[in-house]
Scaffold this motif. Structure first.
Motif, PDB file in Angstrom:
ATOM      1  N   ASP A 131       0.852  -1.195   0.000  1.00  0.00           N
ATOM      2  CA  ASP A 131       0.000   0.000   0.000  1.00  0.00           C
ATOM      3  C   ASP A 131       0.885   1.242   0.000  1.00  0.00           C
ATOM      4  O   ASP A 131       1.285   1.731   1.046  1.00  0.00           O
ATOM      5  CB  ASP A 131      -0.896  -0.009   1.250  1.00  0.00           C
ATOM      6  CG  ASP A 131      -1.706   1.274   1.365  1.00  0.00           C
ATOM      7  OD1 ASP A 131      -2.052   1.850   0.313  1.00  0.00           O
ATOM      8  OD2 ASP A 131      -2.001   1.687   2.502  1.00  0.00           O
TER       9      ASP A 131
ATOM     10  N   ARG B  73      -7.494   6.884  -1.422  1.00  0.00           N
ATOM     11  CA  ARG B  73      -6.618   5.814  -1.926  1.00  0.00           C
ATOM     12  C   ARG B  73      -7.155   5.214  -3.214  1.00  0.00           C
ATOM     13  O   ARG B  73      -6.418   4.913  -4.139  1.00  0.00           O
ATOM     14  CB  ARG B  73      -6.454   4.728  -0.858  1.00  0.00           C
ATOM     15  CG  ARG B  73      -5.531   3.579  -1.279  1.00  0.00           C
ATOM     16  CD  ARG B  73      -5.483   2.460  -0.247  1.00  0.00           C
ATOM     17  NE  ARG B  73      -4.741   2.808   0.945  1.00  0.00           N
ATOM     18  CZ  ARG B  73      -5.278   3.019   2.144  1.00  0.00           C
ATOM     19  NH1 ARG B  73      -6.583   2.905   2.315  1.00  0.00           N
ATOM     20  NH2 ARG B  73      -4.515   3.331   3.175  1.00  0.00           N
ATOM     21  N   TRP B  74      -8.485   5.035  -3.257  1.00  0.00           N
ATOM     22  CA  TRP B  74      -9.082   4.352  -4.399  1.00  0.00           C
ATOM     23  C   TRP B  74      -9.825   5.316  -5.328  1.00  0.00           C
ATOM     24  O   TRP B  74     -10.568   4.887  -6.209  1.00  0.00           O
ATOM     25  CB  TRP B  74     -10.017   3.231  -3.906  1.00  0.00           C
ATOM     26  CG  TRP B  74      -9.290   2.271  -2.997  1.00  0.00           C
ATOM     27  CD1 TRP B  74      -9.381   2.207  -1.638  1.00  0.00           C
ATOM     28  CD2 TRP B  74      -8.328   1.278  -3.364  1.00  0.00           C
ATOM     29  NE1 TRP B  74      -8.548   1.246  -1.137  1.00  0.00           N
ATOM     30  CE2 TRP B  74      -7.884   0.644  -2.175  1.00  0.00           C
ATOM     31  CE3 TRP B  74      -7.792   0.846  -4.602  1.00  0.00           C
ATOM     32  CZ2 TRP B  74      -6.929  -0.377  -2.187  1.00  0.00           C
ATOM     33  CZ3 TRP B  74      -6.852  -0.169  -4.601  1.00  0.00           C
ATOM     34  CH2 TRP B  74      -6.430  -0.768  -3.399  1.00  0.00           C
ATOM     35  N   SER B  75      -9.616   6.610  -5.138  1.00  0.00           N
ATOM     36  CA  SER B  75     -10.249   7.654  -5.982  1.00  0.00           C
ATOM     37  C   SER B  75     -11.755   7.445  -6.120  1.00  0.00           C
ATOM     38  O   SER B  75     -12.295   7.375  -7.226  1.00  0.00           O
ATOM     39  CB  SER B  75      -9.608   7.690  -7.376  1.00  0.00           C
ATOM     40  OG  SER B  75      -8.215   7.787  -7.267  1.00  0.00           O
ATOM     41  N   LEU B  76     -12.398   7.346  -4.970  1.00  0.00           N
ATOM     42  CA  LEU B  76     -13.829   7.045  -4.953  1.00  0.00           C
ATOM     43  C   LEU B  76     -14.662   8.268  -4.614  1.00  0.00           C
ATOM     44  O   LEU B  76     -14.194   9.167  -3.920  1.00  0.00           O
ATOM     45  CB  LEU B  76     -14.129   5.997  -3.882  1.00  0.00           C
ATOM     46  CG  LEU B  76     -13.413   4.664  -3.982  1.00  0.00           C
ATOM     47  CD1 LEU B  76     -13.658   3.880  -2.713  1.00  0.00           C
ATOM     48  CD2 LEU B  76     -13.911   3.909  -5.195  1.00  0.00           C
TER      49      LEU B  76
ATOM     50  N   LEU C 131     -17.146   0.035  -3.336  1.00  0.00           N
ATOM     51  CA  LEU C 131     -16.184  -1.063  -3.486  1.00  0.00           C
ATOM     52  C   LEU C 131     -16.834  -2.392  -3.116  1.00  0.00           C
ATOM     53  O   LEU C 131     -17.431  -2.515  -2.055  1.00  0.00           O
ATOM     54  CB  LEU C 131     -14.984  -0.842  -2.564  1.00  0.00           C
ATOM     55  CG  LEU C 131     -14.040   0.304  -2.923  1.00  0.00           C
ATOM     56  CD1 LEU C 131     -13.118   0.608  -1.751  1.00  0.00           C
ATOM     57  CD2 LEU C 131     -13.228  -0.041  -4.159  1.00  0.00           C
TER      58      LEU C 131
ATOM     59  N   HIS D 184     -13.043  -6.712  -2.735  1.00  0.00           N
ATOM     60  CA  HIS D 184     -11.971  -5.796  -3.176  1.00  0.00           C
ATOM     61  C   HIS D 184     -10.853  -5.792  -2.138  1.00  0.00           C
ATOM     62  O   HIS D 184     -11.109  -5.795  -0.940  1.00  0.00           O
ATOM     63  CB  HIS D 184     -12.560  -4.398  -3.346  1.00  0.00           C
ATOM     64  CG  HIS D 184     -11.647  -3.451  -4.080  1.00  0.00           C
ATOM     65  ND1 HIS D 184     -10.488  -2.951  -3.537  1.00  0.00           N
ATOM     66  CD2 HIS D 184     -11.735  -2.914  -5.334  1.00  0.00           C
ATOM     67  CE1 HIS D 184      -9.896  -2.144  -4.414  1.00  0.00           C
ATOM     68  NE2 HIS D 184     -10.634  -2.102  -5.517  1.00  0.00           N
TER      69      HIS D 184
ATOM     70  N   ALA E  93      -9.173  -3.533  -1.111  1.00  0.00           N
ATOM     71  CA  ALA E  93      -9.265  -2.358  -0.231  1.00  0.00           C
ATOM     72  C   ALA E  93      -9.655  -2.771   1.189  1.00  0.00           C
ATOM     73  O   ALA E  93      -9.146  -2.222   2.172  1.00  0.00           O
ATOM     74  CB  ALA E  93     -10.305  -1.382  -0.774  1.00  0.00           C
TER      75      ALA E  93
END
Lengths: 294, 294
Positions: A169, A194-197, A203, A207, A209
């Motif tokens: 990570d 982190r996941w551009s959400l 998610l 996932h 994540a």
């Protein structure tokens, strides 16, 4: 039966309730958080105009912060250096005391939720409890031998340092003070960045994540267990609405601690709030009751 | 004036003392730790044959461990699963109680040292104190509002997880349970192994070993501060005899916390024991006094 006034003072809404000695809520209203000049009179009006007004013996306020809850401080009862500018230096306890001339208990929102869970939620019949909320930020409060743990200041567990494997990570973290502290890596805001959400909820459960998230939470919990040795840890907040995380977290806490300290049955040791999203407002009633008893 | 018997039960020696209500030691002996059958009668004999014997009102034992200090447990007062095989399942409290028919307080060695510092050392007039020993291992105990912090078990702060920058320090850690936990990276044993030393004392003050060490200790202290918010942190043990470490640690704690929580004056916040290497035995007297008061 004695009645109590509880105020869950949040950044977007104030939940005000009148409850009894068993934590039962008799009347409740939710008010938007505008300026203190608008919101506090509306709060006071709710209690004053209630049919139960005359039976209220004490108030409890669980507030967003930072707050000053050191009873020896000149600014005891104030919201202090909050990013919500209208509320900086707001004497919220003074306002309620002036209006009702009753004892007023004051604690952080997360401490109040911990008290609620201790009194009428997952913490009943236990001695030692940690309540943690993992949402936009990470906050925690502890009840030790029936009392809120409070040292020179209140707990700021969200900013603990935890290990990060940058190969797994490489995310730099979102904490403006410490970058990759616990909150910097594991808060809802961190997940989104982190996941551009737009929202962490998009998610899927499988996932990776969530494996990363569970691993950070387990590291934070391990440190809490070694510092405080609670009988139970309650995890609330927006991120923990991903209920599939509980099994992942439990498994990783066991693996990380690796038999060094004896752990209780994990299914009852790390749990969601017994009061669901009501820990805060019910906790404000518990705080009022505790304040009267003192 | 009431007198108290204190026993600092260590893995290599037992320090036995008779002290008064001010922590003043009137008589003391150091006995080697052999088997319980040899050592405990010698301990009892010291107290029995003292001129103060009849004035002793209570005893306090600070013991190596693991120990069972849960008063509701069947094995309360026992040393339990210690690597010192002769002492496994030794009912040390029972032995002293049987001999003297007086109240006996029982705590870990580090908890007893914390009590000693709280009563008569660096913790006087404070509410919240953490005592940490960094030697062969890392242990800590806390006094919160005058009481030893004790949850479901005792604190095991030495095994907290902290960040490690493997580029700066590729050392794998020495903890048999967690490899690179706080103790695994920062104990005296870890320093010796990392630098292939006979003794940590052979490293000059400017060696980078001490920067690495101070950094890990500062990370551990940051987590403790965020969990417990003490008024003061006392650092004892063999590694902290390297007194030049204090300045390095203070500087790094400030840098790591980065203004997020308000810190006290660092020169009086992170300090060596006020009782020097006497915290344990004086603490056993404090524990005895506390036991009588209850």
């Amino acid at each position: 039966m004695k009645l109590f006034g509880g105020i869950e003072a949040g950044g977007t809404k104030f939940v005000c309730a009148i409850g009894d000695e068993t934590g039962k809520i008799l009347s409740e209203v939710t008010l938007p958080t505008h300026t203190p000049e608008e919101t506090l009179p509306a709060v006071i009006k709710f209690f004053q105009e209630s049919e139960y007004a005359k039976k209220i013996t004490a108030f409890g306020i669980g507030s967003f912060g930072p707050i000053d809850c050191n009873v020896n401080s000149l600014k005891y009862g104030y919201i202090t250096s909050t990013p919500k500018k209208d509320w900086i230096n707001c004497d919220i306890v003074g306002a309620i005391k002036d209006a009702f001339k009753k004892p007023v208990g004051f604690a952080t929102d997360v401490a109040t939720a911990a008290l609620g869970e201790y009194a009428w939620g997952e913490g009943q019949n236990l001695d030692h409890l940690v309540y943690m909320t993992i949402g936009t930020g990470i906050g925690a409060a502890s009840v030790i031998n029936g009392e809120l743990l409070h040292g020179a200041g209140h707990q700021e567990i969200g900013h603990m340092l935890i290990p990060q494997d940058k190969k797994l990570d490489p995310f730099e973290g979102i904490c403006p003070y410490h970058h990759n502290c616990f909150e910097g890596l594991a808060s809802g805001v961190a997940i989104k960045k982190r996941w551009s959400l737009e929202s962490a909820l998009y998610l899927p459960n499988h996932h990776k994540a969530w494996d990363i998230e569970a691993d950070y939470i387990a590291a934070g919990l391990m440190n809490i267990i070694l510092n405080l040795s609670p009988n139970k840890i309650i995890l609330g907040g927006g991120v923990m609405r991903q209920t599939h995380l509980f099994a992942k977290i439990r498994e990783r806490v066991v693996k990380k601690i690796n038999g060094y300290v004896q752990l209780e049955n994990m299914d009852t040791f790390i749990v969601p709030p017994g009061l669901s999203d009501r820990s805060g407002v019910v906790g404000a009633i518990a705080l009022a009751k505790k304040t009267l008893e003192k």
